[in-house]
Write a protein that holds these residues in place. Structure first.
Motif, PDB file in Angstrom:
ATOM      1  N   ALA A 269      58.819   7.746   5.534  1.00 17.57           N
ATOM      2  CA  ALA A 269      58.371   6.719   4.981  1.00 17.57           C
ATOM      3  C   ALA A 269      57.504   5.431   5.347  1.00 17.57           C
ATOM      4  O   ALA A 269      56.678   4.864   5.127  1.00 17.57           O
ATOM      5  N   SER A 270      58.194   4.962   6.360  1.00 15.94           N
ATOM      6  CA  SER A 270      57.721   3.834   7.122  1.00 15.94           C
ATOM      7  C   SER A 270      56.028   4.232   7.838  1.00 15.94           C
ATOM      8  O   SER A 270      55.185   3.210   7.638  1.00 15.94           O
ATOM      9  N   ILE A 271      55.994   5.535   8.159  1.00 16.47           N
ATOM     10  CA  ILE A 271      54.673   6.016   8.547  1.00 16.47           C
ATOM     11  C   ILE A 271      53.607   5.837   7.387  1.00 16.47           C
ATOM     12  O   ILE A 271      52.528   5.562   7.499  1.00 16.47           O
ATOM     13  N   TYR A 272      54.272   6.446   6.084  1.00 19.26           N
ATOM     14  CA  TYR A 272      53.291   6.632   5.182  1.00 19.26           C
ATOM     15  C   TYR A 272      52.983   5.003   4.404  1.00 19.26           C
ATOM     16  O   TYR A 272      51.723   4.852   4.186  1.00 19.26           O
ATOM     17  N   ALA A 281      55.473   7.050   0.409  1.00 15.22           N
ATOM     18  CA  ALA A 281      56.610   6.406   1.033  1.00 15.22           C
ATOM     19  C   ALA A 281      57.499   6.324  -0.106  1.00 15.22           C
ATOM     20  O   ALA A 281      58.913   6.893   0.227  1.00 15.22           O
ATOM     21  N   ALA A 282      57.317   5.646  -1.143  1.00 14.78           N
ATOM     22  CA  ALA A 282      58.344   5.725  -2.344  1.00 14.78           C
ATOM     23  C   ALA A 282      58.931   7.150  -2.664  1.00 14.78           C
ATOM     24  O   ALA A 282      60.247   7.130  -2.854  1.00 14.78           O
ATOM     25  N   LYS A 283      58.200   7.901  -2.968  1.00 11.79           N
ATOM     26  CA  LYS A 283      58.508   9.307  -3.541  1.00 11.79           C
ATOM     27  C   LYS A 283      59.400  10.085  -2.412  1.00 11.79           C
ATOM     28  O   LYS A 283      60.532  10.613  -2.772  1.00 11.79           O
ATOM     29  N   MET A 309      64.668   0.306  -3.309  1.00 11.98           N
ATOM     30  CA  MET A 309      64.234  -0.811  -4.308  1.00 11.98           C
ATOM     31  C   MET A 309      62.863  -1.405  -4.092  1.00 11.98           C
ATOM     32  O   MET A 309      61.768  -1.652  -5.061  1.00 11.98           O
ATOM     33  N   ARG A 310      62.602  -1.826  -2.721  1.00 13.56           N
ATOM     34  CA  ARG A 310      61.333  -2.478  -2.347  1.00 13.56           C
ATOM     35  C   ARG A 310      60.145  -1.499  -2.788  1.00 13.56           C
ATOM     36  O   ARG A 310      59.097  -2.061  -3.233  1.00 13.56           O
ATOM     37  N   LEU A 311      60.335  -0.491  -2.393  1.00 13.15           N
ATOM     38  CA  LEU A 311      59.080   0.424  -2.326  1.00 13.15           C
ATOM     39  C   LEU A 311      58.451   0.768  -4.024  1.00 13.15           C
ATOM     40  O   LEU A 311      57.453   0.640  -4.263  1.00 13.15           O
ATOM     41  N   CYS A 312      59.819   1.068  -4.736  1.00 13.75           N
ATOM     42  CA  CYS A 312      59.677   1.100  -5.919  1.00 13.75           C
ATOM     43  C   CYS A 312      58.896   0.044  -6.786  1.00 13.75           C
ATOM     44  O   CYS A 312      58.154   0.184  -7.703  1.00 13.75           O
TER      45      CYS A 312
END
Length: 569
Positions: A269-272, A281-283, A309-312
């Motif tokens: 997710a951090s790479i995305y 990343a959120a998905k 939460m942050r990504l959403c």
């Protein structure tokens, strides 16, 4: 006397990595004392820890009789632990197998549906082929000899020869039930492939070794953990992504490596996110239900959920952000070393509540930040937090919760160091009419942020409009308190509004249930008396009638008294 539970044991093993064997030996001695006691709670706690150590390759066959004792417990939670231990450690050569069989037969006939289902599940688990088996041959010495030889062959560009040698040894250790030796062999295979940078061979063996029938969970876990350690060391992005995907594939659906799967998924997710693909990343991070992970520490769980939460929120998926936020219990923040996570959580909740314009929730979140010790120790920080508590509190709609919080904030001694905020809070807590023009003139300069200070809620002009509405609502409640009947024109004049706007605001308050009012448009009168239902009217009439009869009785008594006095005289 005994204080170490399973959580303490796991944390201790992670802390004492250099002296792991010594620490576990001391724990086993403590467990021996625990399971000898008559206290079933301590006995169950000891068996629980032994089950975990069994997964790490330690023998627990010496505690078979104690396992039977826990299986026979009347309390379901204890009985469940006993069945779990039996399914992990019992095999066809176990001496007490007859006792276990009789216990299962007894529980299968139980009238309690949970006990019968537990017995059925336990019987099925004990019959599975992939459960941990007793070690028949110890290959530790052989492994200690072969691994250095294979490392030498790999350094001489004979990787395939070294791998073949290790695969033969891996099959022998697996067949003999030597989980610890098998783990070392698997770790050595992937380490050699990584050392010579043979990515094709690495991916091939990681996939095949995880799929082999009868492999030990411990061995697979150790191999996956070693691969996870490689991920941050790989500089080539493409290679890193390939290894992550392989690890995510082989760990899918395996509970014993759920933590490792979660960690590599977070790396993915951090790479995305670095590639500006926040939705991806959120998905990918939403797939992780870390709140259900039994072996993951609470701190790491909270960090994962906060990241979700942050990504959403950044991808504007506000509904999912709200749902995910419910997974964190605020009681966790009452513990030690949680202040950083607590501040992160409440700041994210503030952003979410501001989006929905839930000002009371924002005020509560700032109040939790204000109560944090690290904030209270710095004057500038607690002043900033307390200011926002007050401002968002007066911006929020009136209800019982808002009124209660306003009364509690007023009693805070630190509020006296913020005189303008204390005064504006007092204005809304006093049953007196507020003049909007005067209030804005007096407080507009003091409630806005000054140069070099963080932004204030009242820096936005739209929030001044909200505050004006709250002043009008406050004035309506005050008028409802002091008046039973008032003309509409006088009502509008006191609110400094025209007739149409005043009527609209009054209707809104009536609909919300804040005040009770009835408008007579023909006479231009507002009646604030609450309409009584039939039962209340009858009760009032009955009470009045009783009072009248009492008065008549008293009068009759006094007349009779006067007559008697007159006759005597």
């Amino acid at each position: 006397m005994f204080e170490k539970n399973l959580h303490d044991l796991v944390r201790g093993i992670r802390t004492n990595k250099n002296n792991e064997a010594k620490f576990i030996s001391a724990c086993i001695e403590e467990i021996r004392n625990e399971i000898k006691t008559d206290n079933m709670t301590l006995k169950c706690q000891g068996i629980t820890k032994l089950v975990y150590l069994q997964m790490l390759g330690y023998d627990m066959s010496w505690s078979n009789f104690n396992t039977i004792e826990v299986m026979s417990a009347t309390k379901f939670t204890f009985k469940r632990v006993g069945y779990l231990a039996a399914s992990q450690s019992f095999h066809e050569n176990t001496d007490l197998l007859m006792l276990a069989t009789n216990m299962i037969r007894k529980d299968l006939c139980s009238v309690n549906q949970y006990e019968s289902s537990l017995a059925l599940t336990g019987a099925l688990n004990m019959a599975e082929e992939d459960r941990m088996v007793k070690m028949e041959v110890d290959y530790c010495d052989t492994v200690a000899k072969v691994i250095p030889e294979c490392e030498t062959l790999a350094s001489e560009n004979k990787l395939n020869e070294a791998i073949d040698k290790l695969l033969v040894l891996e099959k022998q250790t697996r067949a003999a039930g030597d989980a610890i030796s098998s783990s070392k062999v698997l770790v050595c295979i992937v380490s050699l492939c990584y050392k010579v940078q043979d990515w094709t061979l690495l991916k091939e063996h990681v996939t095949t070794l995880c799929k082999k029938r009868g492999h030990f969970k411990l061995a697979v876990t150790k191999m996956v953990q070693r691969c996870c350690e490689m991920v941050p060391e790989i500089q080539d992005k493409e290679r890193k992504m390939e290894l992550i995907e392989i690890l995510r594939t082989v760990t899918e659906g395996k509970i014993y490596v759920e933590n490792e799967r979660a960690r590599v998924t977070r790396t993915l997710a951090s790479i995305y996110e670095k590639d500006d693909e926040r939705e991806k990343a959120a998905k990918v991070l939403q797939e992780l239900q870390v709140e259900t992970f039994g072996t993951m520490e609470k701190k790491e769980k909270v960090e994962f959920i906060l990241e979700q939460m942050r990504l959403c929120f950044e991808t504007k998926d506000y509904i999912r952000t709200q749902i995910i936020s419910k997974k964190i219990s605020t009681k966790y923040f009452e513990g030690e070393d949680t202040e950083e996570l607590k501040l992160r959580y409440y700041r994210q909740m503030i952003d979410l509540n501001l989006h929905h314009k839930e000002y009371l929730a924002v005020s509560k979140n700032y109040f939790e930040i204000y109560k944090t010790p690290s904030v209270k120790d710095v004057e500038q920080k607690w002043k900033e937090a307390l200011q926002r508590v007050v401002l968002y509190l007066i911006l929020s709609e009136y209800n019982n919760e808002q009124s209660d919080m306003l009364a509690r904030i007023k009693t805070d001694t630190n509020l006296s160091k913020l005189p303008y905020y204390q005064n504006v809070l007092t204005c809304f807590d006093t049953a007196e009419l507020l003049n909007w023009s005067i209030l804005k003139k007096v407080y507009s300069q003091h409630l806005k942020s000054k140069p070099g200070e963080p932004d204030s809620p009242l820096d936005k002009e739209e929030n001044w409009d909200v505050l004006q509405m709250r002043v009008v609502e406050h004035n309506i409640r005050v008028l409802a308190k002091y008046y039973t009947r008032i003309s509409m024109q006088h009502f509008a004049d006191l609110l400094h509004l025209d007739l149409k706007e005043a009527e609209k605001r009054l209707c809104e308050q009536v609909v919300k249930g804040t005040v009770t009012a009835k408008i007579d448009r023909l006479d231009g009168v507002i009646c604030f008396t609450k309409r009584k239902d039939t039962e209340q009217i009858l009760n009032a009439w009955s009470g009045n009638l009783n009072s009248v009869m009492d008065l008549i009785g008293n009068v009759n008594h006094l007349i009779t008294k006067e007559r008697m006095v007159h006759q005597v005289s």
